[in-house]
Write a protein that holds these residues in place. Structure first.
Motif, mmCIF file in Angstrom:
data_model
loop_
_atom_site.group_PDB
_atom_site.id
_atom_site.type_symbol
_atom_site.label_atom_id
_atom_site.label_comp_id
_atom_site.label_asym_id
_atom_site.label_seq_id
_atom_site.Cartn_x
_atom_site.Cartn_y
_atom_site.Cartn_z
ATOM 1 N N ILE A 41 18.897 49.132 39.353
ATOM 2 C CA ILE A 41 20.248 48.603 39.582
ATOM 3 C C ILE A 41 20.232 47.114 39.280
ATOM 4 C CG2 ILE A 41 22.113 48.305 41.244
ATOM 5 C CD1 ILE A 41 21.461 51.260 40.608
ATOM 6 N N VAL A 42 21.100 46.691 38.371
ATOM 7 C CA VAL A 42 21.158 45.287 37.970
ATOM 8 C C VAL A 42 22.567 44.760 38.242
ATOM 9 C CG1 VAL A 42 20.860 43.645 36.089
ATOM 10 C CG2 VAL A 42 19.458 45.729 36.155
ATOM 11 N N LEU A 43 22.687 43.862 39.204
ATOM 12 C CA LEU A 43 23.975 43.205 39.411
ATOM 13 C C LEU A 43 24.170 42.227 38.264
ATOM 14 C CD1 LEU A 43 24.077 42.568 43.273
ATOM 15 C CD2 LEU A 43 24.790 44.571 41.962
ATOM 16 N N CYS A 44 25.317 42.313 37.618
ATOM 17 C CA CYS A 44 25.596 41.575 36.386
ATOM 18 C C CYS A 44 26.937 40.866 36.595
ATOM 19 C CB CYS A 44 25.656 42.581 35.241
ATOM 20 S SG CYS A 44 25.276 41.931 33.627
ATOM 21 N N THR A 45 26.898 39.588 36.959
ATOM 22 C CA THR A 45 28.053 38.947 37.572
ATOM 23 C C THR A 45 28.302 37.537 37.052
ATOM 24 O OG1 THR A 45 28.913 38.224 39.744
ATOM 25 C CG2 THR A 45 26.536 38.221 39.484
ATOM 26 N N GLY A 46 29.526 37.072 37.255
ATOM 27 C CA GLY A 46 29.844 35.678 36.993
ATOM 28 C C GLY A 46 29.393 34.769 38.119
ATOM 29 N N ARG A 47 29.066 35.352 39.259
ATOM 30 C CA ARG A 47 28.562 34.566 40.392
ATOM 31 C C ARG A 47 27.215 33.924 40.055
ATOM 32 N NH1 ARG A 47 29.355 37.252 46.270
ATOM 33 N NH2 ARG A 47 31.496 38.026 46.079
ATOM 34 N N GLY A 48 26.843 32.927 40.878
ATOM 35 C CA GLY A 48 25.495 32.398 40.834
ATOM 36 C C GLY A 48 24.594 33.229 41.735
ATOM 37 N N PRO A 49 23.283 33.009 41.671
ATOM 38 C CA PRO A 49 22.362 33.815 42.468
ATOM 39 C C PRO A 49 22.509 33.655 43.976
ATOM 40 C CG PRO A 49 21.184 32.085 41.277
ATOM 41 C CD PRO A 49 22.574 32.109 40.753
ATOM 42 N N MET A 50 22.930 32.482 44.439
ATOM 43 C CA MET A 50 22.941 32.257 45.889
ATOM 44 C C MET A 50 23.961 33.129 46.608
ATOM 45 S SD MET A 50 20.394 30.446 46.084
ATOM 46 C CE MET A 50 20.358 30.126 47.854
ATOM 47 N N ASN A 51 25.037 33.536 45.936
ATOM 48 C CA ASN A 51 25.954 34.479 46.589
ATOM 49 C C ASN A 51 25.949 35.852 45.919
ATOM 50 O OD1 ASN A 51 27.414 33.382 44.379
ATOM 51 N ND2 ASN A 51 29.370 33.783 45.361
ATOM 52 N N THR A 52 24.947 36.079 45.055
ATOM 53 C CA THR A 52 24.706 37.417 44.515
ATOM 54 C C THR A 52 23.567 38.096 45.261
ATOM 55 O OG1 THR A 52 25.439 36.717 42.314
ATOM 56 C CG2 THR A 52 24.131 38.733 42.429
ATOM 57 N N ILE A 53 22.515 37.344 45.564
ATOM 58 C CA ILE A 53 21.361 37.912 46.273
ATOM 59 C C ILE A 53 21.764 38.550 47.605
ATOM 60 C CG2 ILE A 53 19.171 37.320 47.415
ATOM 61 C CD1 ILE A 53 18.694 35.338 45.065
ATOM 62 N N PRO A 54 22.667 37.953 48.404
ATOM 63 C CA PRO A 54 23.080 38.632 49.647
ATOM 64 C C PRO A 54 23.741 39.994 49.399
ATOM 65 C CG PRO A 54 23.653 36.316 49.760
ATOM 66 C CD PRO A 54 23.207 36.573 48.349
ATOM 67 N N VAL A 55 24.460 40.153 48.279
ATOM 68 C CA VAL A 55 25.061 41.450 47.946
ATOM 69 C C VAL A 55 23.953 42.453 47.634
ATOM 70 C CG1 VAL A 55 26.607 42.696 46.383
ATOM 71 C CG2 VAL A 55 27.151 40.335 47.053
ATOM 72 N N LEU A 56 22.959 42.006 46.878
ATOM 73 C CA LEU A 56 21.820 42.867 46.559
ATOM 74 C C LEU A 56 21.100 43.284 47.843
ATOM 75 C CD1 LEU A 56 20.416 43.902 43.936
ATOM 76 C CD2 LEU A 56 18.801 42.001 44.205
ATOM 77 N N GLU A 57 20.941 42.345 48.763
ATOM 78 C CA GLU A 57 20.284 42.651 50.035
ATOM 79 C C GLU A 57 21.110 43.616 50.876
ATOM 80 O OE1 GLU A 57 19.748 38.687 51.489
ATOM 81 O OE2 GLU A 57 17.764 38.460 50.528
ATOM 82 N N GLU A 58 22.435 43.485 50.823
ATOM 83 C CA GLU A 58 23.301 44.405 51.558
ATOM 84 C C GLU A 58 23.175 45.825 51.001
ATOM 85 O OE1 GLU A 58 27.940 44.713 53.158
ATOM 86 O OE2 GLU A 58 27.353 43.066 51.834
ATOM 87 N N LEU A 59 22.879 45.915 49.715
ATOM 88 C CA LEU A 59 22.639 47.223 49.103
ATOM 89 C C LEU A 59 21.263 47.772 49.481
ATOM 90 C CD1 LEU A 59 24.008 46.468 45.518
ATOM 91 C CD2 LEU A 59 24.962 48.179 47.097
ATOM 92 N N GLY A 60 20.427 46.900 50.060
ATOM 93 C CA GLY A 60 19.071 47.300 50.419
ATOM 94 C C GLY A 60 18.133 47.283 49.225
ATOM 95 N N LEU A 61 18.453 46.453 48.215
ATOM 96 C CA LEU A 61 17.681 46.440 46.976
ATOM 97 C C LEU A 61 17.147 45.040 46.685
ATOM 98 C CD1 LEU A 61 20.189 48.503 44.786
ATOM 99 C CD2 LEU A 61 18.202 49.380 46.040
ATOM 100 N N SER A 62 16.248 44.979 45.703
ATOM 101 C CA SER A 62 15.785 43.698 45.167
ATOM 102 C C SER A 62 15.637 43.885 43.665
ATOM 103 C CB SER A 62 14.454 43.286 45.805
ATOM 104 O OG SER A 62 13.458 44.251 45.518
ATOM 105 N N GLY A 63 15.114 42.888 42.974
ATOM 106 C CA GLY A 63 14.904 43.036 41.541
ATOM 107 C C GLY A 63 15.550 41.935 40.734
ATOM 108 N N THR A 64 15.905 42.251 39.502
ATOM 109 C CA THR A 64 16.461 41.278 38.566
ATOM 110 C C THR A 64 17.979 41.274 38.656
ATOM 111 O OG1 THR A 64 14.608 41.644 37.062
ATOM 112 C CG2 THR A 64 16.568 40.605 36.132
#
Length: 265
Positions: A41-64
């Motif tokens: 699963i790759v989040l592909c966003t206009g956001r920066g990493p600092m407010n994208t990583i929390p979304v990834l963590e809420e999904l229970g995932l990590s990665g690129t």
């Protein structure tokens, strides 16, 4: 249960999240199921990493994660920049002067920091709060950071329509792309979600036919057309829907979950 795709790229705002920036339980569970079945699963966003990583963590995932519309690809666990496209500062000055003269709010971004000039209006502060961003106030007398990856202007839709029309008439060495009704991003001409996703697929040895992408706006078109299956949520503009191979429900109706369960396995 067989999985049809090895990489699943998900836009965040207007796609994965509701308009109130909420991750609904049904969508979260479907994304986790796809990951459990073996998809990256790759989040592909206009956001920066600092407010994208929390979304990834809420999904229970990590990665690129692919952030800033493809201008910065980040390893979420180590928080290291894997690749970034930096902006030519001299080219950017014209955009900054235009926004200052027109009193359009803008910010400049390194991979991990968002900087603004002057004091924030109530409307602008509420916007950043909604996206869970803490801006850094920048002293205008100091030089810009050398490693900028994105410049964003924010305002009412009609104002952004006017700004976009003006910039469409410019010749310049950067690119500007509409990333939402209220936002226009200016970046390196080669930076895009589609290009970053293509690079990641090549690195993983994954054929485009085994890539699925879901998005909702014009900055998603590149990844929707690159992917073997590009899916637009129902709240997408017509031009984005036309670029997709399939449509799904809106971001308010668990459209990502519906698409994954319809096509991913």
């Amino acid at each position: 249960m067989g999985l049809n795709y090895d990489i699943i790229a998900l836009d965040v705002d207007g796609t994965l999240l509701t308009d109130a920036h909420v991750l609904m339980t049904e969508t979260r569970d479907a994304v986790r199921e796809a990951a459990h079945l073996g998809a990256e699963i790759v989040l592909c966003t206009g956001r920066g990493p600092m407010n994208t990583i929390p979304v990834l963590e809420e999904l229970g995932l990590s990665g690129t994660i692919i952030t800033h519309n493809g201008a910065a690809t980040i390893d979420a666990e180590s928080r290291k920049v894997l690749h970034q496209y930096e902006i030519n500062i001299a080219e950017l000055e014209r955009f900054m002067m235009f926004c200052r003269e027109g009193r359009h709010h803008f910010d400049v971004n390194t991979a991990f920091e968002l900087l603004v000039e002057g004091q924030l209006s109530t409307e602008v502060a509420a916007m950043y709060s909604g996206y869970k961003i803490t801006p850094i106030l920048r002293d205008i007398s100091l030089p810009l950071p050398a490693d900028l990856v994105k410049f964003t202007v924010f305002g009412e839709k009609e104002a952004m329509d006017s700004v976009e029309m003006a910039w469409n008439g410019w010749t310049h060495g950067l690119q500007h792309i509409r990333s939402g009704d209220f936002f226009i991003d200016v970046q390196h001409p080669e930076a895009s979600k589609g290009d970053a996703l293509k690079q990641l697929a090549m690195l993983r040895g994954v054929n485009p036919s085994r890539v699925m992408a879901i998005g909702n706006y014009f900055n998603d078109v590149g990844m929707l057309t690159f992917a073997g299956l590009g899916v637009a949520v129902a709240n997408s503009p017509d031009g984005v829907k036309a670029a997709a191979k399939e449509l799904t429900l809106s971001n308010e109706e668990n459209g990502v979950a519906h698409a994954l369960r319809s096509y991913a396995w």
